[in-house]
Design an enzyme around this catalytic site. Structure first.
Site: not given
Ligand code: DX5
Ligand code: ZN
Length: 230
Positions: A37, A177
């Site tokens: 991320d 996600d």
């Protein structure tokens, strides 16, 4: 048929004091890839890791790397990630006025290109991207932080994205996600998810080892895919 659903581990949720140890445990547990991320403090109100961490970890594992760009002007960073040796790069639809160009930039570099959608972004925005994108990332939390509760409308949206992909005759896969938990993973799979990103909700769970949590996640995936046409 469980091999048709892949699990990527969200490195943001790993123990940063022992990243190598966690990666070895993820490898032994049979994880399918590592999800990074990348945040810039603008597109999302948080900061995480940059090129150097991803490049260092690239030296110690052969696992596929999946870079989730939560940054403004993603075009500025794609080539430098490509040089590190990344297999998947996702670009947010909302992060650039020229998302098609950014997707092409990823594709032209020989990397799987994924278009990411925030929870409130409707599925129709993928209509003119699917000729180029390899996958769609449905965010089931607002990007920026781990440990959030899923937005239920976004969990339902997975099925709408799946329908849209089928209507358009595309082979694009769906990645999900955000709060991919043992409870929600089966619903996400039934709705069409084929790559799950596991963070604090299912891979790095408090009170469980990585191996135990990945085993439990595989177990719920196995039960969910039984009877699902994949
Ligand atoms: C959120 C991130 C995720 C997330 C997944 O912006 O993209 O990868 O942290 O982890 P949990 O399970 O904590 O939602
Ligand atoms: Zn992510």
């Amino acid at each position: 048929m469980s091999e048709s659903v892949k699990v990527f581990a969200s490195v943001m949720c790993a123990n940063w004091c022992n990243l190598e140890g966690d990666i070895r445990e993820l490898e032994s547990a049979g994880i399918d890839g590592l999800h990074f991320d990348i945040m810039d403090g603008h597109f999302v109100p948080n900061l995480t890791m940059g090129f150097d961490i991803v490049r260092s970890l690239r030296q110690i594992t052969q696992l596929p790397f999946d870079v989730h760009l939560m940054v403004e002007e993603p075009e500025r960073y794609i080539d430098r990630f490509v040089q590190i040796g990344i297999q998947f790069i996702s670009v947010h639809f909302e992060s650039t006025p020229h998302v098609h160009r950014a997707i092409r930039q990823v594709k032209d570099a020989g990397v799987s290109a994924i278009v990411a959608l925030n929870p409130a972004t409707p599925p129709c925005v993928i209509d003119y991207l699917l000729e180029d994108a390899d996958g769609v990332l449905v965010m089931t939390v607002n990007p920026g932080f781990s440990g959030q509760v899923a937005v239920s409308a976004a969990v339902r949206k997975i099925a709408d994205v799946k329908e849209r992909i089928e209507q358009l005759g595309s082979n694009a896969f769906i990645q999900v996600d955000g709060n991919v938990s043992f409870e929600l993973a089966p619903i996400m799979i039934r709705n069409g998810a084929r790559i799950l990103v596991g963070g604090s909700s299912s891979v790095f769970v408090k009170g469980m080892s990585i191996s135990e949590s990945v085993r439990e996640l595989r177990h719920v995936i196995m039960s969910a895919v039984r009877g699902v046409r994949v």
